[in-house]
Design an enzyme around this catalytic site. Sequence first.
Site, mmCIF file in Angstrom:
data_model
loop_
_atom_site.group_PDB
_atom_site.id
_atom_site.type_symbol
_atom_site.label_atom_id
_atom_site.label_comp_id
_atom_site.label_asym_id
_atom_site.label_seq_id
_atom_site.Cartn_x
_atom_site.Cartn_y
_atom_site.Cartn_z
ATOM 1 N N GLU A 456 0.787 -1.248 0.000
ATOM 2 C CA GLU A 456 0.000 0.000 0.000
ATOM 3 C C GLU A 456 0.815 1.291 0.000
ATOM 4 O OE1 GLU A 456 -2.937 -0.386 3.127
ATOM 5 O OE2 GLU A 456 -4.160 -1.729 1.911
ATOM 6 N N GLU A 553 -6.906 -7.770 -1.320
ATOM 7 C CA GLU A 553 -7.349 -7.563 0.069
ATOM 8 C C GLU A 553 -8.798 -7.104 0.064
ATOM 9 O OE1 GLU A 553 -5.328 -4.954 2.742
ATOM 10 O OE2 GLU A 553 -3.352 -5.744 2.271
HETATM 11 C C1 BMA Z 1 -4.949 -3.239 4.738
HETATM 12 C C2 BMA Z 1 -3.790 -4.093 5.157
HETATM 13 C C3 BMA Z 1 -3.426 -3.911 6.580
HETATM 14 C C4 BMA Z 1 -4.623 -3.699 7.444
HETATM 15 C C5 BMA Z 1 -5.890 -4.099 6.741
HETATM 16 C C6 BMA Z 1 -7.122 -3.844 7.542
HETATM 17 O O1 BMA Z 1 -4.639 -1.924 4.684
HETATM 18 O O2 BMA Z 1 -2.734 -3.916 4.282
HETATM 19 O O3 BMA Z 1 -2.570 -2.831 6.692
HETATM 20 O O4 BMA Z 1 -4.478 -4.357 8.617
HETATM 21 O O5 BMA Z 1 -6.017 -3.404 5.544
HETATM 22 O O6 BMA Z 1 -7.300 -2.483 7.809
#
Ligand code: BMA
Length: 773
Positions: A456, A553
């Site tokens: 990120e 994610e």
């Molecule tokens: C993303 C991940 C982590 C974090 C998750 C939940 O940003 O890369 O940094 O724990 O979301 O917020």
Amino acid sequence: MRLRLLLLLALCGAGPTALGRSLSLRGSWRIRSGNGSLELPGRVPGCVHSALLQRGLIQDPYYRFNDLNYRWISLDNWTYSKKFKIPFNISKWQKVNLIFEGVDTVAKVLLNSVPIGKTGNMFKRYSFDITSVVGEVNSLELCFQSPVLYAAQRSKAHGYPVPPDCPPLVQKGQCHVNFIRKEQSSFSWDWGPSFPTQGIWKDVRIEAYNICHLNYFMFSPIYDNHTQGWNLEIESSFDVVSSKPISGQVIVAIPKLQTQQTYSIELQPGERIVELFVKINKNVTVETWWPHGHGNQTGYNMTILFKLDGGLNIEKSAKVYFRTVELIEEPIEGSQGLSFYFKINGLPIFLKGSNWIPADSFQDRVTSDLLRLLLQSAVDANMNTLRVWGGGIYEQDEFYRLCDELGIMVWQDFMFACALYPTDRDFMNSVRAEVAHQIRRLKYHPSIIVWGGNNENEAALMMNWYNIPASELHTYIKDYVILYVKNIRKIVLAEDKTRPFIISSPTNGAESIKEGWLSVNPYDNNFGDVHFYDYISDCWNWKVFPKARFVSEYGYQSWPSFSTLEKVSSEEDWSYNSKFSLHRQHHADGNNEMLLQIGFHFKLPESTDTLQTFKDTIYLTQVMQAQCVKIETEFYRRSRSEIVDGQGYTMGALYWQLNDIWQAPSWASLADSQLVSPTNYHFLSSLSESVGLHKAHITAIISQQGDTFAFDLETSTVAPFVWLDVGSIPGRFSDNGFLMTEKTRTVLFYPWKPTSKSELEQSFRVTSLTDIY
Ligand code: BMA
């Protein structure tokens, strides 16, 4: 394990003359606090926290508010010391090295009171030449500096701020973690506590040798499209201490592939690299390594024998796996963007899985057994991929060995996350050594299919998370390009030809490169991967999800089961708004967001009993999370085969996050060590509006069947979200959280430790949705 064994083999001459001796310095050490007021024994590998706990000097660090109570541990400067005798005649050896596979993190190293070096990167391997200092009886000392103080110092000494200075207050963490090459989440994260450890977290040993020594050995299987055959590139690094050149032969053999080749070599004095190129016999079919669900994980035993002058032999063996991986970014008809998917052995594969974080704040507690259970759980849930996220650690050898064996593809980040980073000379030297070491250590694993530069950080810069004034942005962009493009990428491309590299996650891939390594919007659905979080919209409405090429994610929080929380809390903590519940929540407003999401489709608990309400709320957070992740995952899988308005052809869905680091609300789906059900069903209305649901009375008859236990369930009526719980007995149900529409159903329980029918009967609790109203 295998690799370690191989190194030992390499140290001992298999022939008549011994090349070297090795002495392990694992085991018992002494640990001293900064002012000497505390002195205690401690294990290596290990850390100060674990030593204090083992000695009974602190309670469980995860208990209640102990993360705050024990802050003093990471603020002190501890010393590790060990006195030892060398059990062989040390003066007979030309060269003696002290090897640390991992030191956490900043320390001065003294042998017999002589400074022999410094450490400052948890992810590097350190080798110190101690030939002139080592004696028969020795005292070794590592004087650590508090990682928190060190990071603050480095930030202060830096010419300009490198944000973020500190984590959000809700995380109760420490500042400037981006200035120290240490597990970034150890200073706190939005799912984890702040325990910045100090210690020797990996193997430490002495290596003594004459004539020459094999420092490392690595290999890459490479497919040659031209000849349509497999080749093996082998690289061996020697330290030649003899004053004369050494010659000899190398014999590489892979018996099952009817491949054996012999090479002549001559090693000049000094550090030497021997490169060998092995052609695999084309008359034998090579079985490739496949991800779970697509084929076998076939590997082949290989031996390498170095037969050197004077009857000196060094022999090594390893398992070789053959597979190709390509990242395909090509135009898509009817779309303005590019595809983003992986081909393994030429076959496009949808990556389905999750994100991996460190399994414990204290790595010495992460055993092979624990890793196996967690990774096996991922496979049992039909995952084929895990992303080793960049805020944690490069995992231990056993992790990747298991992934190879189980067919889990690994997306391996380099350890940089959610921050900007400095690029001063010391920092960059350290990073370069770290990256080269990790590639060497890991590149032979077929499970690793892609390297990722960071987590990120392209987004942090381009979406300006840290409110950097426009006039100063160029400084940070320059640093970004230096770190990830001019250094990490360069090293990866030079050291590893067998897998792709992407600079960040999320990134637009080729499009980011085109835009000068950073895209205006790294979250573009038309390119690369995206991360997607939305806690406010109703998750049953799939229209809110991005039709992206790859979603690396996404996720929703839930609370861990009461039986898990119970162990780290006391009675006064057992309500949703208790001080403890607020303390454990590291994501701002997370507890309310969960209630909001539950409220879209479920009624909140109605019990007047506070404890029951707490338990019911926890249960609902888990039901909500399972539903949300299921709906979102299904959306991404459906999007594999369609393009709508140019968007779609999704080829990966990795939810956030597989495992937990401690007992707290998080995005994790496992850690109370139970599996969320993969069974599918569709509700025609919200559960809060459904009519005709009756209270379900569910009973279970438990019987033992070898190592497993069968739970024969019987319900009086249809029961949504049946949750089986056996308290603190570790293990896994074959199914859980399911809709029970049949009167009877059998679920198997696989215990992770020996247990009995009566123990299970005593701990067993079953909850279904109507129980809480
Ligand atoms: C993303 C991940 C982590 C974090 C998750 C939940 O940003 O890369 O940094 O724990 O979301 O917020």
